[in-house]
Design a protein around this motif. Structure first.
Motif, PDB file in Angstrom:
ATOM      1  N   VAL A 179      -5.434   6.425  -5.052  1.00  0.00           N
ATOM      2  CA  VAL A 179      -4.075   6.340  -5.596  1.00  0.00           C
ATOM      3  C   VAL A 179      -4.110   5.727  -6.991  1.00  0.00           C
ATOM      4  O   VAL A 179      -3.542   6.273  -7.948  1.00  0.00           O
ATOM      5  N   VAL A 213       0.838  -1.202   0.000  1.00  0.00           N
ATOM      6  CA  VAL A 213       0.000   0.000   0.000  1.00  0.00           C
ATOM      7  C   VAL A 213       0.870   1.249   0.000  1.00  0.00           C
ATOM      8  O   VAL A 213       0.671   2.179  -0.797  1.00  0.00           O
ATOM      9  N   ASN A 240      -5.750   1.188  -2.898  1.00  0.00           N
ATOM     10  CA  ASN A 240      -6.407   2.453  -2.572  1.00  0.00           C
ATOM     11  C   ASN A 240      -6.906   3.084  -3.874  1.00  0.00           C
ATOM     12  O   ASN A 240      -6.105   3.488  -4.713  1.00  0.00           O
ATOM     13  N   ALA A 249       1.919   2.523  -9.644  1.00  0.00           N
ATOM     14  CA  ALA A 249       0.944   3.005  -8.657  1.00  0.00           C
ATOM     15  C   ALA A 249      -0.466   2.538  -8.961  1.00  0.00           C
ATOM     16  O   ALA A 249      -1.320   2.475  -8.067  1.00  0.00           O
ATOM     17  N   ALA A 277       2.920   1.692  -3.316  1.00  0.00           N
ATOM     18  CA  ALA A 277       2.135   2.267  -4.417  1.00  0.00           C
ATOM     19  C   ALA A 277       1.950   3.773  -4.224  1.00  0.00           C
ATOM     20  O   ALA A 277       2.027   4.546  -5.185  1.00  0.00           O
ATOM     21  N   GLN A 278       1.708   4.197  -2.992  1.00  0.00           N
ATOM     22  CA  GLN A 278       1.574   5.636  -2.732  1.00  0.00           C
ATOM     23  C   GLN A 278       2.876   6.358  -3.060  1.00  0.00           C
ATOM     24  O   GLN A 278       2.870   7.446  -3.645  1.00  0.00           O
ATOM     25  N   SER A 290      -2.295  -0.083  -6.761  1.00  0.00           N
ATOM     26  CA  SER A 290      -2.652   0.198  -5.370  1.00  0.00           C
ATOM     27  C   SER A 290      -4.064  -0.281  -5.052  1.00  0.00           C
ATOM     28  O   SER A 290      -4.985  -0.113  -5.865  1.00  0.00           O
TER      29      SER A 290
END
Length: 321
Positions: A198, A161, A195, A190, A164-165, A193
């Motif tokens: 993102v 996580v 998220n 990215a 990727a950010q 991710s």
């Protein structure tokens, strides 16, 4: 990462599955998804735990919630109430969150010292996040090259996580400094991710780079990526992708689906994106009353260049009628 109903977090069975790191990870996921109230629920549940370490996690989540609410002074009080700890998990989070709060209060040197300490503990996600926030600190001080180095360091933290950010932040740094070619690989990374904020931001920005590359195959890939972003219906990136797709179709003299795309674009929370959608609706709608209404909205809410374009279009349409 799936985000459960916050009410589920109040049950002992679900909460007991979360350790110290899990509580912090889940809280950050809530905050990143603009669900700060869910993170607050988690903090309350953790603070009521019989476990000392979980109670500490609750205090630290409270500090994160306070930071999300732009209350860095309160966040500092919360994190400082934890005190010194021999536990490397707790110590790393204390240094990290204190550094974030000090950065928000523009105390550069103290923020850097705390973030460096968090990095030195080499504690997976925590050290990676510390490197990312050191990158943000470098950006605040105008040192983009040093920021890129910190974001690159964060990509090696081992947490998917956070990695990727960090890839997204690295790509954004390259992109805003005119290094589009260098931004392509980290944007692509990215996109993996969990998220959505993102992954979709990376996909949307990468689509823009590919579109502007001048390569026909890249343009096709860009359009496919925008279609995928649009299909998610994400409230932030869905409307942006819809407007880009509509403009691409109009430039290619294709009108099918354009009104639907632009109508969705008007729902964007970004005033410039919504105004651009209204401008194009005002240009392409056959009904003069509806078109004029959209142009009026663009003139009222858009940035200067959109206001000017809407005004010109309005005059031309009225003259034609």
């Amino acid at each position: 990462m799936g985000l459960p109903d916050p009410g589920d977090l109040l049950g002992d069975e679900n909460f007991d599955q979360l350790d110290f790191a899990g509580i912090l990870e889940r809280a950050r996921a809530f905050i990143d998804a603009d669900a700060v109230e869910h993170a607050s629920t988690l903090a309350v549940r953790a603070i009521a735990s019989p476990s000392t370490k979980r109670r500490t996690a609750g205090v630290l989540v409270t500090a994160l919630v306070q930071l999300a609410g732009k209350r860095p002074k309160d966040a500092l009080k919360s994190v400082n109430s934890v005190g010194e700890s021999p536990d490397p998990d707790i110590a790393g989070e204390v240094f990290l969150i204190r550094g974030m709060a000090l950065h928000a209060r523009r105390k550069w040197a103290e923020a850097e010292a705390n973030l460096q300490l968090a990095m030195m503990l080499r504690n997976g996600a925590t050290s990676g996040l510390a490197a990312i926030h050191l990158g943000f600190l470098r950006v605040s001080l105008g040192d983009e090259e040093a920021a890129a180095q910190q974001f690159a360091a964060a990509t090696t933290c081992g947490d998917p996580v956070v990695t990727a950010q960090a890839q997204l932040e690295l790509a954004l740094t390259f992109d805003r400094n005119g290094r589009g070619d260098a931004a392509i690989a980290p944007y692509d990374a990215a996109m993996s991710s969990p998220n959505p904020n993102v992954a979709l931001r990376a996909a949307f920005n990468l689509a823009g780079l590919l579109r502007d590359s001048g390569d026909a195959k890249a343009a096709l890939l860009s359009r496919a990526m925008l279609e995928n972003v649009y299909a998610t219906g994400h409230p932030d990136y869905g409307p942006k992708a819809a407007v880009e797709l509509a403009i691409g179709r109009l430039e290619a003299d294709q009108t099918e689906g354009v009104v639907e795309l632009l109508t969705f674009g008007t729902t964007s929370a970004d005033p410039a994106v919504a105004a651009l959608a209204h401008l194009h609706l005002g240009s392409c709608l056959a009904d003069p009353v509806q078109a004029d209404q959209h142009l009026a909205i663009a003139m009222k809410t858009g940035p200067r260049e959109i206001k000017r374009a809407a005004s010109r279009t309005r005059k031309l349409r009225r003259a034609a009628n």
